[in-house]
Design an enzyme around this catalytic site. Structure first.
Site: not given
Ligand code: ZN
Length: 479
Positions: A73, A139
């Site tokens: 992401d 993340e």
């Molecule tokens: Zn990162």
């Protein structure tokens, strides 16, 4: 593998939507890439992807895999007024003075460049041990992928995280964290007849990130307001009507307000004392937080006060509780090992809530600082709760992958890389929970302005990063 090829793949990736929580197109791209290369790929229930390349060096057939890891992401931010739909529009970028820059949006080099490097390795003819490329999800919004990872999803015992932002630096540790929330139930107390209202306001402090900036000696306005209230209670008889300061758990409090009720005629004494206090404060923070200031004004009182007993206990706790660095690392010079951020104080209903956030790269030390904070608020009669714990990654300077990465760097470039740890979270801490024996390192090319429009990648650093990673994979498990 060449940096030119990594950049080519990254340019492809900039056209693939991958906002945290919506990584589907990226996941499909990865699975298709693996299929095209004839490599085995799998996806877990959380959405993490693993692509495996068997050993291509016959001498390394029986060596455990090396895991290369990046997150799928990206943070999607754009400047005000910019037309850009992150769910379908490709990222626009320019190459300027040796940097690749997205002017009006984030670029997504965090961590698209890590993904591109993994794919370039997988398709390369580098002779190597078995390679497992792990691509986690979300993340940027809470490390959901790393949290949902199941033991056994990969087999390697050595992991290279490709999510760092400073070429020439090898990261070997990060902090874990936990939040400690204290709540004081109070009894509303009538304002004394004829009392005058005074509002105190501390503002202009820099604030900053509770991990990266906790050692910068910036002014915590919540604690400083409490300090004034504590001192002033010895001089002027006041009722505390309101206290409100700070905001997010991971930010240092930039502002704090308090409203007091005092006997008529005491307003000027109170305001004079506050002005003197602000003067002392600006002198104390002249270097580390020069813009912090405060003001005092008369206000009309419209609500009840906090009962005197609770107000006294609250103020004492806010003064006594530790804010800032508690311990520095003994292994890594300059690294904050353990800290607390007194983040905010808020009132809602008849409850005053105090949020604090602890970090440490040593798990047991994280528990100890959380205990200290909890004990302080319990002494003050508050109810205390811990939330959102995540584990840290304690630096291991005897790590084999550190030695390998350092030696490769020195042989390639003739100078020592810096070995560092950060006082903030990385996915590596979470990996250790499920894979306790993992030997890890994190490095990457130089990125600037990540998570904001204008994010940029330094191309010269990409060349070095790619050479270095290539060499580490080639040499693994040792030269
Ligand atoms: Zn990162």
């Amino acid at each position: 593998m060449t940096s030119q090829r990594v950049l080519e793949i990254f340019r492809e990736i900039t056209a693939i939507p991958r906002e945290s929580g919506h990584e589907e197109p990226m996941t499909n791209y990865l699975l298709a890439y693996a299929a095209k290369l004839g490599l085995e790929a799998k996806r877990d229930a959380t959405g993490n992807v693993l692509i495996t390349r068997e050993a291509t060096d016959p001498a390394k057939k029986n060596v455990p895999a090396i895991v290369l890891q990046a997150h799928q992401d990206m943070v999607c931010e754009k400047n005000d007024g910019v037309q850009h739909d992150f769910s379908k529009d490709p990222i626009k970028y320019v190459i300027e003075n040796g940097w690749m820059v997205a002017k009006d949006t984030t670029l997504g080099a965090d961590d698209g460049i890590g993904i591109a490097a993994c794919l370039a390795i997988l398709e390369s003819d580098i002779p190597s041990a078995k390679i497992e490329c792990l691509f986690t999800i979300s993340e940027e919004t809470g490390m959901d992928g790393a949290m949902g990872l199941q033991s056994g999803f990969f087999t390697g015992k050595t992991l290279v995280n490709l999510d760092s932002e400073d070429e020439g630096q090898l990261f070997v540790g990060c902090a874990g964290g936990v939040n400690t929330m204290a709540s004081f139930n109070y009894r509303p107390e009538k304002i004394k007849p004829g009392a005058a209202g005074v509002k105190l306001h501390l503002f202009g402090a820099q604030g900053g990130h509770s991990g990266d900036d906790i050692n910068k000696e910036r002014c915590n306005t919540v604690q400083q307001m409490a300090r004034f209230l504590f001192e002033e209670s010895k001089k002027v008889d006041y009722q505390l009507v309101l206290v409100d300061g700070g905001n997010k758990h991971n930010a240092i409090a930039r502002e704090c307000k308090a409203v007091l009720a005092v006997a008529p005629g005491d307003e000027s004494a109170l305001c004079n004392d506050f002005q003197a206090f602000v003067k002392a404060l600006t002198a104390e923070f002249a270097v580390s937080d020069p813009a912090v200031t405060g003001k005092c004004e008369k206000v009309l009182l419209s609500s009840d006060a906090i009962d005197a007993d609770t107000a006294g206990r609250l103020v004492s706790a806010l003064v006594a509780v530790h804010h800032g660095v508690l311990a520095m690392s003994q292994d890594i010079p300059g690294l904050v090992e353990t800290s607390n951020n007194l983040a905010s104080v808020k009132m809602e209903g008849e409850v005053i809530s105090v949020c604090t956030s602890q970090r440490s790269s040593v798990e047991s030390a994280k528990d100890f600082i959380a205990d200290k904070i909890e004990a302080c608020f319990k002494l003050a009669g508050a109810k205390v709760q811990r939330t959102d714990p995540y584990p840290g990654w304690k630096p291991n300077l005897a790590s084999e992958v550190l030695k390998l990465s350092r030696d490769a760097y020195v042989d390639l470039f003739g100078n020592e890389p810096e070995v560092k740890a950060i006082h903030a979270g990385l996915e590596c801490g979470l990996f250790l929970e499920k894979f306790p024996d993992l030997d890890m390192i994190s490095f990457g090319p130089t990125l600037r302005g990540v998570h904001a429009p204008g994010e940029r990648l330094e191309l010269a650093s990409l060349d070095k990063f790619v050479l270095h990673l290539d060499e580490v994979v080639k040499r693994y498990p040792s030269k």
